[in-house]
Design a protein around this motif. Structure first.
Motif, mmCIF file in Angstrom:
data_model
loop_
_atom_site.group_PDB
_atom_site.id
_atom_site.type_symbol
_atom_site.label_atom_id
_atom_site.label_comp_id
_atom_site.label_asym_id
_atom_site.label_seq_id
_atom_site.Cartn_x
_atom_site.Cartn_y
_atom_site.Cartn_z
ATOM 1 N N PRO A 165 0.809 -1.200 -0.047
ATOM 2 C CA PRO A 165 -0.188 0.128 0.039
ATOM 3 C C PRO A 165 1.058 1.245 -0.026
ATOM 4 O O PRO A 165 1.731 1.349 0.578
ATOM 5 C CB PRO A 165 -0.711 -0.026 1.238
ATOM 6 C CG PRO A 165 -0.963 -1.469 1.458
ATOM 7 C CD PRO A 165 0.520 -2.271 1.161
ATOM 8 N N SER A 166 0.483 2.243 -0.631
ATOM 9 C CA SER A 166 1.048 3.572 -0.741
ATOM 10 C C SER A 166 1.164 4.338 0.684
ATOM 11 O O SER A 166 0.152 4.299 1.287
ATOM 12 C CB SER A 166 0.425 4.400 -1.919
ATOM 13 O OG SER A 166 1.033 5.729 -1.722
ATOM 14 N N LYS A 167 2.241 4.970 0.754
ATOM 15 C CA LYS A 167 2.449 5.789 1.980
ATOM 16 C C LYS A 167 2.285 7.340 1.557
ATOM 17 O O LYS A 167 2.677 8.130 2.603
ATOM 18 C CB LYS A 167 3.691 5.576 2.732
ATOM 19 C CG LYS A 167 3.550 3.973 3.145
ATOM 20 C CD LYS A 167 5.125 3.774 3.763
ATOM 21 C CE LYS A 167 5.194 1.966 4.260
ATOM 22 N NZ LYS A 167 6.571 1.929 4.995
ATOM 23 N N LEU A 168 1.959 7.508 0.429
ATOM 24 C CA LEU A 168 1.796 9.017 -0.058
ATOM 25 C C LEU A 168 0.672 9.574 0.508
ATOM 26 O O LEU A 168 -0.536 8.881 0.785
ATOM 27 C CB LEU A 168 1.830 9.120 -1.645
ATOM 28 C CG LEU A 168 3.016 8.808 -2.368
ATOM 29 C CD1 LEU A 168 2.697 8.895 -4.053
ATOM 30 C CD2 LEU A 168 4.219 9.615 -2.052
ATOM 31 N N PRO A 169 0.953 10.868 1.108
ATOM 32 C CA PRO A 169 -0.275 11.426 1.631
ATOM 33 C C PRO A 169 -1.638 11.492 0.562
ATOM 34 O O PRO A 169 -1.618 11.683 -0.370
ATOM 35 C CB PRO A 169 0.133 12.962 2.007
ATOM 36 C CG PRO A 169 1.531 12.646 1.937
ATOM 37 C CD PRO A 169 2.132 11.654 0.955
ATOM 38 N N PRO A 170 -2.763 11.134 1.198
ATOM 39 C CA PRO A 170 -3.979 11.156 0.191
ATOM 40 C C PRO A 170 -4.124 12.507 -0.496
ATOM 41 O O PRO A 170 -4.508 12.694 -1.636
ATOM 42 C CB PRO A 170 -5.086 11.017 1.174
ATOM 43 C CG PRO A 170 -4.439 10.349 2.420
ATOM 44 C CD PRO A 170 -3.089 10.892 2.544
ATOM 45 N N ALA A 171 -3.971 13.673 0.109
ATOM 46 C CA ALA A 171 -3.813 15.068 -0.624
ATOM 47 C C ALA A 171 -2.903 15.034 -1.802
ATOM 48 O O ALA A 171 -3.257 15.409 -2.947
ATOM 49 C CB ALA A 171 -3.487 16.082 0.474
#
Length: 359
Positions: A165-171
């Motif tokens: 799963p990605s750890k990039l901020p949802p924004a």
């Protein structure tokens, strides 16, 4: 005076033991005479009865070759073996039997060379034009639902092995999705854009992006971090992958690899799996380079339509080169996507984006 004839070994089809015979030709028939020392017919044919007699058209005559015995097959069973091949060829020629065009051609190195060159030309033409045309015809009748099913299976397999799963901020994910969606709609203008689904994943494969059949585009967190969130560069990378989606390149490669694999199996047989797989591998790599160039063209189109400078991709490739150098890797070491070993050389791609930026 009796004709001497030709010495040979006769197998009657019932016993494995050969019988020494002498062959003669009379009145359009092949006479097989006993040639053992105790047989009078070996000396005077008129005083002996042939072991067997056959019309010339009932004999399956062997082809002339440079080496090896001559073996003739008789109708109803039985064989004649002659080790003196030169004497056999002279005997057959004296009977008025003529060799076919194919047999004569096999004895000529010029004819063999010409046929070999023609065969190579046909194979090259099939690889260059035949397989792509056949793949186009296959894709034309293949429904998009098949692409989606293949893409889902591929995504599951890739996720199980390389992705998390990605750890990039949802924004940040939402901002990149919006920027890319705007670029796609700007480039499509009045046309209906190709459906796609953008996914972000963390991965062990480093900075990467790849497109799967059916429209799924995956970008890794590591690629976003590599360009330090440079939106123009990320839109350019996604636009490149969108080019694969729009051209159905994933399915095209799958179809072409299947066709080449089938051709290899027909040519080499199932017993030679490695040789049969080699044409598919080499052919797919070649086609991939061509499709990558098409996808780069799509990236340039989308970047321009979105009002972004294609030079952003130059910066991306330069960053990617520095990342590889720091790890002691080359483009061939990458696992998937934008740095696939089948891609054109980075220098070629950088120059193309630079040229697009100057225009």
């Amino acid at each position: 005076m009796t004709e001497p004839g030709l010495a040979a070994d006769y197998f009657d089809g019932r016993s494995a033991r050969p019988r020494r015979v002498r062959l003669q030709l009379r009145a359009g028939r092949l006479l097989i005479l006993d040639d053992t020392p105790s047989s009078a017919s070996a000396v005077v044919i008129d005083q002996g009865t042939p072991l067997r007699s056959a019309a010339l058209d009932e004999v399956r005559w062997p082809e002339r070759t440079r080496h090896g015995a001559r073996i003739a097959h008789l109708a109803g069973g039985g064989e004649l073996h002659a080790l003196a091949s030169a004497d056999w060829d002279a005997f057959v020629a004296g009977a008025g039997l003529r060799e076919g065009f194919v047999v004569r051609s096999q004895q000529s190195w010029r004819a063999v060379l010409a046929v070999s060159v023609l065969l190579l030309a046909l194979v090259a033409a099939g690889w260059r034009w035949g397989v792509p045309l056949l793949a186009d015809a296959t894709l034309a009748v293949l429904p998009a639902s098949v692409d989606a099913q293949v893409g889902e299976i591929a995504l599951q397999q890739v996720e199980a092995r390389w992705l998390a799963p990605s750890k990039l901020p949802p924004a940040q994910q939402a901002a990149l999705r919006s920027a890319f969606d705007q670029a796609v709609r700007s480039a499509a203008a009045e046309e209906q854009p190709a459906p796609y689904r953008l996914e972000f994943r963390a991965a062990d494969i480093g900075p990467n992006a790849f497109a799967l059949p059916g429209g799924t585009i995956v970008m890794t967190d590591e690629l976003v971090q590599l360009v330090e969130g440079d939106e123009a560069a990320l839109v350019g990378v996604l636009a490149h992958e969108y080019g694969h989606v729009r051209g159905r390149h994933g399915m095209r490669q799958l179809v072409q690899a299947t066709l080449l694999g089938a051709a290899g199996s027909l040519a080499f047989g199932d017993f030679s799996g490695l040789l049969a797989a080699a044409p598919a591998l080499l052919g797919t790599l070649g086609y991939s380079r061509q499709l990558e160039r098409e996808a780069d063209g799509e990236a340039i189109t989308l970047l321009r339509a979105a009002g972004r400078d294609p030079a952003a991709m130059v910066g991306f490739f330069e960053r990617l080169a520095r990342w590889r150098a720091a790890r002691g890797e080359t483009a061939d070491d990458s696992v998937l996507g934008i740095a696939f070993s089948s891609h054109p050389a980075d220098a070629e791609r950088i120059e193309r984006f630079r040229a697009a930026a100057r225009q």
